[in-house]
Scaffold this active site. Sequence first.
Site, PDB file in Angstrom:
ATOM      1  N   VAL A 120       0.878  -1.178   0.000  1.00 39.98           N
ATOM      2  CA  VAL A 120       0.000   0.000   0.000  1.00 39.98           C
ATOM      3  C   VAL A 120       0.909   1.220   0.000  1.00 39.98           C
ATOM      4  CG1 VAL A 120      -0.388  -0.172   2.501  1.00 39.98           C
ATOM      5  CG2 VAL A 120      -1.902   1.251   1.144  1.00 39.98           C
ATOM      6  N   ASP A 121       0.607   2.105  -0.974  1.00 42.10           N
ATOM      7  CA  ASP A 121       1.487   3.230  -1.252  1.00 42.10           C
ATOM      8  C   ASP A 121       0.661   4.499  -1.007  1.00 42.10           C
ATOM      9  OD1 ASP A 121       3.116   5.022  -2.712  1.00 42.10           O
ATOM     10  OD2 ASP A 121       3.828   3.459  -4.028  1.00 42.10           O
ATOM     11  N   ASP A 173       7.386  -5.675  -8.647  1.00 46.25           N
ATOM     12  CA  ASP A 173       8.136  -5.580  -9.905  1.00 46.25           C
ATOM     13  C   ASP A 173       8.640  -4.178 -10.191  1.00 46.25           C
ATOM     14  OD1 ASP A 173       5.409  -4.596 -10.363  1.00 46.25           O
ATOM     15  OD2 ASP A 173       6.022  -4.464 -12.463  1.00 46.25           O
TER      16      ASP A 173
HETATM   17  C1  PRP Z   1       0.503  -2.049  -6.677  1.00 45.20           C
HETATM   18  C2  PRP Z   1      -0.082  -2.713  -5.433  1.00 45.20           C
HETATM   19  C3  PRP Z   1      -1.355  -1.966  -5.236  1.00 45.20           C
HETATM   20  C4  PRP Z   1      -0.999  -0.575  -5.706  1.00 45.20           C
HETATM   21  C5  PRP Z   1      -0.662   0.252  -4.512  1.00 45.20           C
HETATM   22  O1  PRP Z   1      -0.065  -2.639  -7.796  1.00 45.20           O
HETATM   23  O2  PRP Z   1      -0.275  -4.096  -5.624  1.00 45.20           O
HETATM   24  O3  PRP Z   1      -2.419  -2.498  -5.984  1.00 45.20           O
HETATM   25  O4  PRP Z   1       0.136  -0.678  -6.560  1.00 45.20           O
HETATM   26  O5  PRP Z   1      -0.505   1.594  -4.886  1.00 45.20           O
HETATM   27  P1  PRP Z   1      -1.392   2.751  -4.250  1.00 45.20           P
HETATM   28  O6  PRP Z   1      -1.488   2.529  -2.779  1.00 45.20           O
HETATM   29  O7  PRP Z   1      -0.580   4.000  -4.594  1.00 45.20           O
HETATM   30  O8  PRP Z   1      -2.715   2.772  -4.949  1.00 45.20           O
HETATM   31  P2  PRP Z   1       0.494  -2.484  -9.266  1.00 45.20           P
HETATM   32  O9  PRP Z   1      -0.330  -1.482 -10.000  1.00 45.20           O
HETATM   33  O10 PRP Z   1       1.976  -2.254  -9.233  1.00 45.20           O
HETATM   34  O11 PRP Z   1       0.135  -3.911  -9.901  1.00 45.20           O
HETATM   35  P3  PRP Z   1       0.870  -5.338  -9.784  1.00 45.20           P
HETATM   36  O12 PRP Z   1       0.480  -5.946  -8.468  1.00 45.20           O
HETATM   37  O13 PRP Z   1       0.303  -6.095 -10.939  1.00 45.20           O
HETATM   38  O14 PRP Z   1       2.356  -5.112  -9.877  1.00 45.20           O
END
Ligand code: PRP
Length: 178
Positions: free
Chosen positions: A104-105, A161
């Site tokens: 979670v970002d 990734d």
């Molecule tokens: C990543 C992670 C979350 C999102 C978090 O997914 O799995 O879904 O980013 O970011 P946020 O808190 O800023 O919304 P990603 O889009 O990289 O997909 P992946 O799991 O297919 O790599």
Amino acid sequence: MAYKLGEVILSRETISRRVKELADEIANDYGKNKPVVVVGILTGAAFFLTDIVRELPEDMDVRVDFMSVASYGDNTESSGVVRIFHDLKSSIEGKHVIVVEDIVDSGLTLSHLIGLLEGRHPASLKVCVLLDKYERRKTEVKVDYCGFRIPDKFVVGYGLDYAGKWRHLKDIKYVVEE
Ligand code: PRP
């Protein structure tokens, strides 16, 4: 700019120890009489999910389902508006759900996803994330089970990734400029 793998931030041993602790917490909270649907958000969380569910006791009633989502917006920042590429196979209405994410970002993806899943009327909905980049949060998200809080640096491995690469690493490592 070219990037290469840097130092290990979380070793496979550290991850595995923490995954067991989180599974124990979940097992204590749900027990063997409360069926649970563990929902993994593809792709990153697949690695964490398969490890954590295998640490749950055999007498727990555990189902696994997956969703594939992406948020609209540019490539570096999620917009928080989630587009579903692949939906759950089964209904979660009246079920106890645990959403599993790798990271979670900003929190935008998860908060939108929680809203979407809450709309399907589960009996309960909890969130389990392996990594929390808390410094980058733009919206509040309730995380019930958290593996590690990490600094705002690019990390890969164990499902995470960089441009589709390095998900398969056993350890989580920093990415650095060449
Ligand atoms: C990543 C992670 C979350 C999102 C978090 O997914 O799995 O879904 O980013 O970011 P946020 O808190 O800023 O919304 P990603 O889009 O990289 O997909 P992946 O799991 O297919 O790599």
